[in-house]
Scaffold this motif. Structure first.
Motif, PDB file in Angstrom:
ATOM      1  N   PRO A   1       3.348  10.365 -12.429  1.00 34.02           N
ATOM      2  CA  PRO A   1       2.071  10.687 -11.494  1.00 34.02           C
ATOM      3  C   PRO A   1       1.393   9.547 -10.822  1.00 34.02           C
ATOM      4  CG  PRO A   1       2.177  12.637 -12.469  1.00 34.02           C
ATOM      5  CD  PRO A   1       3.167  11.737 -12.826  1.00 34.02           C
ATOM      6  N   ARG A   2       0.812   8.601 -12.145  1.00 30.00           N
ATOM      7  CA  ARG A   2       0.317   7.254 -12.268  1.00 30.00           C
ATOM      8  C   ARG A   2       0.699   6.140 -11.230  1.00 30.00           C
ATOM      9  NH1 ARG A   2      -2.488   6.798 -17.210  1.00 30.00           N
ATOM     10  NH2 ARG A   2      -2.905   7.928 -18.224  1.00 30.00           N
ATOM     11  N   ASP A   3       1.819   6.103 -10.910  1.00 24.92           N
ATOM     12  CA  ASP A   3       2.505   5.500  -9.855  1.00 24.92           C
ATOM     13  C   ASP A   3       1.716   5.788  -8.693  1.00 24.92           C
ATOM     14  OD1 ASP A   3       4.134   4.577 -11.604  1.00 24.92           O
ATOM     15  OD2 ASP A   3       5.713   5.630 -10.869  1.00 24.92           O
ATOM     16  N   GLY A   4       1.564   6.742  -8.731  1.00 24.92           N
ATOM     17  CA  GLY A   4       0.633   6.869  -6.798  1.00 24.92           C
ATOM     18  C   GLY A   4       1.098   7.527  -5.938  1.00 24.92           C
ATOM     19  N   ILE A   5       0.405   8.244  -4.785  1.00 24.35           N
ATOM     20  CA  ILE A   5       1.504   8.846  -3.781  1.00 24.35           C
ATOM     21  C   ILE A   5       0.178   7.798  -2.721  1.00 24.35           C
ATOM     22  CG2 ILE A   5       0.713  10.783  -2.359  1.00 24.35           C
ATOM     23  CD1 ILE A   5       0.393  12.418  -4.944  1.00 24.35           C
ATOM     24  N   PRO A   6       1.446   7.520  -1.416  1.00 24.78           N
ATOM     25  CA  PRO A   6       0.834   7.073  -0.583  1.00 24.78           C
ATOM     26  C   PRO A   6      -0.148   7.185   0.228  1.00 24.78           C
ATOM     27  CG  PRO A   6       3.166   6.870  -0.290  1.00 24.78           C
ATOM     28  CD  PRO A   6       2.273   8.128  -1.534  1.00 24.78           C
TER      29      PRO A   6
ATOM     30  N   GLY B   1       1.083   3.675  -3.094  1.00 25.22           N
ATOM     31  CA  GLY B   1       0.633   3.919  -3.334  1.00 25.22           C
ATOM     32  C   GLY B   1      -0.812   3.781  -4.235  1.00 25.22           C
ATOM     33  N   ILE B   2      -0.986   4.711  -4.223  1.00 23.17           N
ATOM     34  CA  ILE B   2      -2.362   4.341  -5.350  1.00 23.17           C
ATOM     35  C   ILE B   2      -2.810   5.740  -6.523  1.00 23.17           C
ATOM     36  CG2 ILE B   2      -5.404   5.201  -5.609  1.00 23.17           C
ATOM     37  CD1 ILE B   2      -5.105   3.203  -3.126  1.00 23.17           C
ATOM     38  N   PRO B   3      -3.256   5.768  -7.852  1.00 23.48           N
ATOM     39  CA  PRO B   3      -2.744   6.862  -8.663  1.00 23.48           C
ATOM     40  C   PRO B   3      -4.389   7.741  -7.918  1.00 23.48           C
ATOM     41  CG  PRO B   3      -2.832   4.886 -10.064  1.00 23.48           C
ATOM     42  CD  PRO B   3      -2.687   4.768  -8.372  1.00 23.48           C
TER      43      PRO B   3
ATOM     44  N   PRO C   1       0.615  -1.676  -0.152  1.00 29.65           N
ATOM     45  CA  PRO C   1       0.002  -0.270  -0.075  1.00 29.65           C
ATOM     46  C   PRO C   1       0.956   1.427   0.112  1.00 29.65           C
ATOM     47  CG  PRO C   1      -0.383  -1.967   1.241  1.00 29.65           C
ATOM     48  CD  PRO C   1       0.406  -1.999   1.036  1.00 29.65           C
ATOM     49  N   ARG C   2       2.150   0.777   0.448  1.00 28.26           N
ATOM     50  CA  ARG C   2       2.696   2.523   0.177  1.00 28.26           C
ATOM     51  C   ARG C   2       3.210   2.873  -0.656  1.00 28.26           C
ATOM     52  NH1 ARG C   2       5.825   3.455   5.086  1.00 28.26           N
ATOM     53  NH2 ARG C   2       5.072   2.185   6.924  1.00 28.26           N
TER      54      ARG C   2
ATOM     55  N   TRP D   1      -3.374  14.215 -13.270  1.00 25.93           N
ATOM     56  CA  TRP D   1      -2.863  14.038 -11.841  1.00 25.93           C
ATOM     57  C   TRP D   1      -2.332  15.296 -10.745  1.00 25.93           C
ATOM     58  CZ3 TRP D   1      -4.039   8.406 -11.586  1.00 25.93           C
ATOM     59  CH2 TRP D   1      -4.060   8.551 -12.977  1.00 25.93           C
ATOM     60  N   VAL D   2      -2.224  14.090  -9.361  1.00 26.25           N
ATOM     61  CA  VAL D   2      -1.170  14.902  -8.493  1.00 26.25           C
ATOM     62  C   VAL D   2       0.192  14.917  -8.183  1.00 26.25           C
ATOM     63  CG1 VAL D   2      -0.998  15.708  -5.921  1.00 26.25           C
ATOM     64  CG2 VAL D   2      -3.806  14.831  -6.912  1.00 26.25           C
TER      65      VAL D   2
END
Lengths: 237, 237
Positions: free
Chosen positions: B5-10, A8-10, A5-6, A53-54
């Motif tokens: 950014p698609r890789d995601g943020i925790p 991350g989720i897009p 989970p670390r 995206w962020v």
């Protein structure tokens, strides 16, 4: 996938922007929102809320502002967080959580927005089928706007600093989509307004008085979370 | 990092849970919240809101419920999304965006919570310095609760199905932290209540009447986003 989970989720941001426009025929105001046509899958060709995206190094409100500016050239002075939408199946191409912001712009600000083949304004109450869950998101934003109108001076975001009672009533009528009795309306809003002493110029026999809002009422009261400015010195984003 | 950014943020979830507890000495009610002691860095040893990571396959409210159950054994029947906190510098060990939920539990539900060396209840208005921005988050949750108390039947979440006017006033007094005039309070809430016809049993000469809320008032009105149940059949999480 056994990703942690670390990892991350897009994370995306989208913004619902409301502007008031007058109907050319009826002269009545109505809420309009800008949408962007998707040029990639999923939902290629469908209209969607402006967003993207962020980035790892930007706050949520900053990401919303940047994506809005890039897609529509709009720079609202006021952005508020609406809700985080995170259903696991809201995108057919994999998990995306969207933090949604909302904003109000005056007609003159809205006119500076990009408009073209892939950016267009739509009446908020008469939308095509949008990408993702964006119809649901807009319904929720409309509900929030209509609710907040009743206990804040949010209508001012559609007006200038000063306005007549008729201007203000027309904003309320457009947002609530129903005619309001002028005398009742005057009584209801009286305590929130301050007469400026000025009147509308133009030489009419009884020119309408200009008012401003009592500044002790917050535009929108978010308590300890102050208004999220589209800048870098927010306490919280 | 040149990550996309698609890789995601925790993405984490945390929950602010309020329970009402009576002070043993004064007999007055006060808001308490459960906190969990962090056993890892950053902020190892500090108290924090119960929470954890969002898994790729679970909705946001589901993630909040699961983390809450795992850390405190609490299962509130009512969870509402509070806000997404996403300042870039809110965690010293790298970017984390937290979607925060809030919930209210009755005293009997709160008693079933885990309590021990690493889970403890604290008075909401008198907290130590917490991990991350959790003091700010709790201040915001308190403000939201106090605001909602005025226009919804949210106090019921602290009570049973039926209650006396005194029960209800004591909830309002505990949440708002000020004494309320009983006669004024009765007038203010009268339209929201329905007499059950029953009274408190126990043989007093004039036993207090039992009321219930008018069910046409939502506990909390979230418009098109219905109450987020802690289950899998929500429309939106």
């Amino acid at each position: 996938m056994a990703a942690s989970p670390r990892d991350g989720i897009p994370l995306a941001v989208s913004t619902v922007i409301f502007a008031l426009r007058s109907d050319a025929e009826s002269g009545l105001g109505a809420l309009w929102i800008p949408l962007v046509r998707r040029i990639t899958e999923p939902f290629g060709g469908r209209w969607a809320l402006p967003g993207g995206w962020v980035r790892a190094e930007e706050g949520l409100a900053d990401a919303a502002s940047r994506n809005l500016l890039e897609t529509t050239a709009l720079e609202p002075t006021y952005l508020e967080q609406l809700y985080a939408f995170g259903n696991v199946d809201r995108s057919p191409s994999g998990r995306v959580v969207s933090i949604v912001y909302w904003a109000l712009v005056r007609a003159d600000q809205a006119e500076r927005a990009t408009e073209g083949e892939n950016v267009r304004w739509f009446p908020a109450d008469d939308l095509p089928e949008l990408a993702f869950d964006h119809n649901v998101i807009i319904d929720y934003a409309l509900w929030r706007l209509r609710t907040k109108l009743e206990y804040s001076r949010i209508a001012q975001a559609f007006l200038g600093e000063t306005f007549t009672l008729t201007d203000l009533r027309e904003v309320h009528e457009a947002v609530l989509r129903r005619p309001l009795d002028p005398a009742n309306f005057r009584r209801q809003v009286a305590s929130t307004l301050v007469p400026t002493g000025a009147v509308v110029s133009g030489g009419r026999h009884r020119p309408p008085k200009l008012y401003r809002y009592n500044q002790t009422i917050e535009v929108v009261d978010n308590g300890p979370i102050s208004r999220e400015k589209t800048g870098s010195n927010r306490a919280i984003s």
